[in-house]
Design a protein around this motif. Structure first.
Motif, mmCIF file in Angstrom:
data_model
loop_
_atom_site.group_PDB
_atom_site.id
_atom_site.type_symbol
_atom_site.label_atom_id
_atom_site.label_comp_id
_atom_site.label_asym_id
_atom_site.label_seq_id
_atom_site.Cartn_x
_atom_site.Cartn_y
_atom_site.Cartn_z
ATOM 1 N N GLY A 1 -0.041 -13.050 -0.583
ATOM 2 C CA GLY A 1 0.727 -11.807 -0.497
ATOM 3 C C GLY A 1 1.167 -11.515 0.921
ATOM 4 O O GLY A 1 2.299 -11.078 1.163
ATOM 5 N N PHE B 1 2.705 1.365 -6.557
ATOM 6 C CA PHE B 1 1.698 0.430 -7.038
ATOM 7 C C PHE B 1 0.366 1.109 -7.334
ATOM 8 O O PHE B 1 -0.278 0.791 -8.335
ATOM 9 N N LEU C 1 -5.007 -6.659 -9.016
ATOM 10 C CA LEU C 1 -3.940 -7.221 -8.195
ATOM 11 C C LEU C 1 -3.854 -6.573 -6.812
ATOM 12 O O LEU C 1 -2.999 -6.945 -6.007
ATOM 13 N N SER C 2 -4.735 -5.618 -6.551
ATOM 14 C CA SER C 2 -4.695 -4.910 -5.268
ATOM 15 C C SER C 2 -4.800 -5.829 -4.053
ATOM 16 O O SER C 2 -4.067 -5.636 -3.080
ATOM 17 N N VAL D 1 -1.244 -7.450 -3.832
ATOM 18 C CA VAL D 1 -0.123 -6.535 -3.607
ATOM 19 C C VAL D 1 -0.358 -5.592 -2.423
ATOM 20 O O VAL D 1 0.472 -5.512 -1.514
ATOM 21 N N PHE E 1 0.596 -8.402 0.275
ATOM 22 C CA PHE E 1 2.045 -8.227 0.349
ATOM 23 C C PHE E 1 2.442 -7.029 1.196
ATOM 24 O O PHE E 1 3.205 -7.148 2.155
#
Length: 125
Positions: A10, A52, A64-65, A68, A72
């Motif tokens: 990410g 998010f 997914l933390s 993301v 990311f």
């Protein structure tokens, strides 16, 4: 180990996108002394962090933390994490904590940068 790989992936994508956004804004507006590209990625990154956080909580995507949020968005802009922490303190009813966090973060980050410049210039110049 999976979380570390998610953060790395990410982060690479976010950093590349930040660089690309900077190039794109430079091509749109030309050379400027005002940091338009930085403001742009900070605002967009903060917006995406807000989206998010809510989406992950409501859709069960918190796993997914690392990819993301930390990876990311951390690679795209660390300002998004700062914004999230400040707003979280405020939403918890800790207005004084939020104001203290913002003040300390901004003032000491700027002082840290100035100190780093001062030390590095003393060493390298």
């Amino acid at each position: 180990m999976i979380s570390i790989l998610q953060v790395a992936l990410g982060g690479a994508i976010g950093a590349a996108l930040r660089y690309s956004a900077g190039l794109g804004i430079f091509r749109l507006v030309g050379q400027t002394s005002f940091p338009i590209a930085i403001i742009f990625v900070n605002v967009v990154g903060s917006f995406l962090m807000g989206v998010f956080v809510v989406a992950a909580a409501h859709r069960g995507l918190t796993h997914l933390s690392p990819l993301v949020m930390t990876g990311f968005l951390g690679g795209f802009t660390t300002f998004s994490a700062f914004s999230l922490e400040a707003v979280t303190l405020y939403e918890r009813g800790d207005l004084s904590g939020a104001l203290l966090y913002v003040t300390i973060s901004v003032v000491f980050s700027l002082l840290g940068l100035v100190l780093g410049l001062w030390i590095a210039r003393g060493v390298f110049i």
